[in-house]
Write a protein that holds these residues in place. Structure first.
Motif, PDB file in Angstrom:
ATOM      1  N   SER A  42     -46.369  19.217 -23.446  1.00 45.82           N
ATOM      2  CA  SER A  42     -47.073  19.276 -22.168  1.00 45.82           C
ATOM      3  C   SER A  42     -48.420  19.970 -22.325  1.00 45.82           C
ATOM      4  CB  SER A  42     -46.244  20.028 -21.124  1.00 45.82           C
ATOM      5  OG  SER A  42     -45.055  19.335 -20.828  1.00 45.82           O
ATOM      6  N   VAL A  43     -49.390  19.543 -21.545  1.00 43.45           N
ATOM      7  CA  VAL A  43     -50.679  20.228 -21.477  1.00 43.45           C
ATOM      8  C   VAL A  43     -51.001  20.472 -20.005  1.00 43.45           C
ATOM      9  CG1 VAL A  43     -51.540  19.192 -23.614  1.00 43.45           C
ATOM     10  CG2 VAL A  43     -52.014  18.086 -21.420  1.00 43.45           C
ATOM     11  N   LEU A  44     -51.911  21.395 -19.768  1.00 42.25           N
ATOM     12  CA  LEU A  44     -52.360  21.697 -18.418  1.00 42.25           C
ATOM     13  C   LEU A  44     -53.642  20.919 -18.126  1.00 42.25           C
ATOM     14  CD1 LEU A  44     -51.892  25.580 -18.412  1.00 42.25           C
ATOM     15  CD2 LEU A  44     -50.278  23.837 -17.569  1.00 42.25           C
ATOM     16  N   MET A  45     -53.800  20.470 -16.905  1.00 42.80           N
ATOM     17  CA  MET A  45     -55.022  19.790 -16.491  1.00 42.80           C
ATOM     18  C   MET A  45     -55.401  20.234 -15.087  1.00 42.80           C
ATOM     19  SD  MET A  45     -55.926  15.715 -16.116  1.00 42.80           S
ATOM     20  CE  MET A  45     -55.222  15.571 -14.460  1.00 42.80           C
ATOM     21  N   GLY A  46     -56.657  20.581 -14.905  1.00 39.06           N
ATOM     22  CA  GLY A  46     -57.140  20.953 -13.584  1.00 39.06           C
ATOM     23  C   GLY A  46     -57.020  19.806 -12.606  1.00 39.06           C
ATOM     24  N   LYS A  47     -57.065  20.121 -11.323  1.00 38.14           N
ATOM     25  CA  LYS A  47     -56.876  19.101 -10.298  1.00 38.14           C
ATOM     26  C   LYS A  47     -58.180  18.554  -9.736  1.00 38.14           C
ATOM     27  CE  LYS A  47     -52.340  20.840  -8.850  1.00 38.14           C
ATOM     28  NZ  LYS A  47     -51.512  21.347  -7.723  1.00 38.14           N
ATOM     29  N   LYS A  48     -59.329  19.121 -10.165  1.00 39.15           N
ATOM     30  CA  LYS A  48     -60.602  18.724  -9.573  1.00 39.15           C
ATOM     31  C   LYS A  48     -61.573  18.206 -10.633  1.00 39.15           C
ATOM     32  CE  LYS A  48     -60.314  21.937  -5.655  1.00 39.15           C
ATOM     33  NZ  LYS A  48     -60.971  23.043  -4.934  1.00 39.15           N
ATOM     34  N   PRO A  49     -61.645  16.890 -10.825  1.00 40.32           N
ATOM     35  CA  PRO A  49     -62.643  16.330 -11.743  1.00 40.32           C
ATOM     36  C   PRO A  49     -64.032  16.450 -11.144  1.00 40.32           C
ATOM     37  CG  PRO A  49     -61.557  14.575 -10.565  1.00 40.32           C
ATOM     38  CD  PRO A  49     -60.845  15.849 -10.173  1.00 40.32           C
ATOM     39  N   THR A  50     -65.034  16.526 -11.996  1.00 43.21           N
ATOM     40  CA  THR A  50     -66.410  16.640 -11.522  1.00 43.21           C
ATOM     41  C   THR A  50     -67.345  16.178 -12.634  1.00 43.21           C
ATOM     42  OG1 THR A  50     -68.016  18.127 -10.471  1.00 43.21           O
ATOM     43  CG2 THR A  50     -66.736  19.026 -12.297  1.00 43.21           C
TER      44      THR A  50
END
Length: 271
Positions: free
Chosen positions: A102-110
């Motif tokens: 598993s990896v972590l990914m932010g919820k807000k692309p920009t």
């Protein structure tokens, strides 16, 4: 004491998605790519970036870095392209992931490497060094790219031939894409350059721009024209700075999401 006063406090929502790794590809001892399961509610524009990371060791804070999404907006999985840094706080661990992790990914692309930040033109240059190729993998698979521009040129500069990850993809595999394959075959040109080994197009892309070689190779008029050329830049700070200055000398103006222009760069990666 009331029941309300005894109730547990609400659980704070995590700012990250925890995503399953679907596959990993090691291009060489310096570069790798990986794909993760896309959350159903995750939306982004082709060319944007997001924070990727791993939980901190021994209960510490998560370690996160900005990564361009190498998938187009419509893809069912999310792909990322990364360097390997032996003592890097994140990549020293990230390069060891395998399918099922598993990896972590932010919820807000920009980001600014998006078509929305460019005004209309005839020719789109996607210029990148190293893993700066990642956003072009996204933009080059977006149908809007081919409806807005007659010609799309992907320029990728690396040190060694083995660093030309995705060379086969841009040379021929993209032509089989069920969504944009025919358009890519007719409108996309792949232009790699190599700085430390013998190669048919040697040297830095900035040197080939200044010498006029890139335009001669592609049978184009020398220089960039403000009325027809649009440019996106991603990669090393040195390349972005030098190319930006070259573009300004030809009369091109930098754009942004708020005010579209003739060229864009990703300032989140250049400080």
């Amino acid at each position: 004491m009331s029941d309300a006063s005894l109730s547990a406090p609400p659980v704070k929502a995590s700012p990250f998605h925890e995503l399953e790794v679907l596959w990993v590809r090691h291009w060489n001892d310096q570069l790798f790519s990986f794909g993760v399961k896309r959350p159903e509610d995750f939306r982004f524009r082709s060319g944007e970036f997001v924070m990727i990371g791993l939980p901190g060791e021994d209960g510490g804070k998560p370690v996160l870095r900005a990564y361009s999404i190498a998938s187009p907006f419509w893809a069912e999985e999310l792909e990322f392209f990364s360097i390997k840094v032996e003592d890097g706080p994140l990549t020293s661990r990230l390069q060891k992931i395998v399918a099922g992790d598993s990896v972590l990914m932010g919820k807000k692309p920009t980001g600014t490497l998006v078509l929305d930040a460019l005004t209309g033109g005839e020719r789109l240059w996607l210029i990148g060094t190293g893993t700066g190729l990642a956003p072009w993998l996204s933009v080059a698979r977006d149908p809007e790219t081919y409806s807005r521009f007659k010609q799309v040129i992907v320029c990728h500069t690396v040190r060694n031939v083995a660093d030309l990850a995705y060379r086969d993809f841009f040379s021929h595999e993209i032509h089989d894409d069920p969504l944009i394959g025919d358009e890519a075959k007719a409108q996309l040109t792949y232009y790699p350059t190599v700085t430390r080994e013998r190669f048919e197009t040697p040297g830095r892309i900035t040197d080939r721009i200044k010498s006029g070689d890139v335009f001669a190779d592609l049978q184009l008029p020398i220089g960039f024209a403000p009325n027809s050329d649009r440019v996106m830049l991603c990669g090393s700070m040195a390349m972005i700075k030098e190319t930006g200055e070259l573009l300004e000398s030809y009369g091109l103006k930098e754009g942004s999401n708020a005010e579209p222009g003739d060229y864009v760069l990703e300032r989140a990666f250049v400080g």
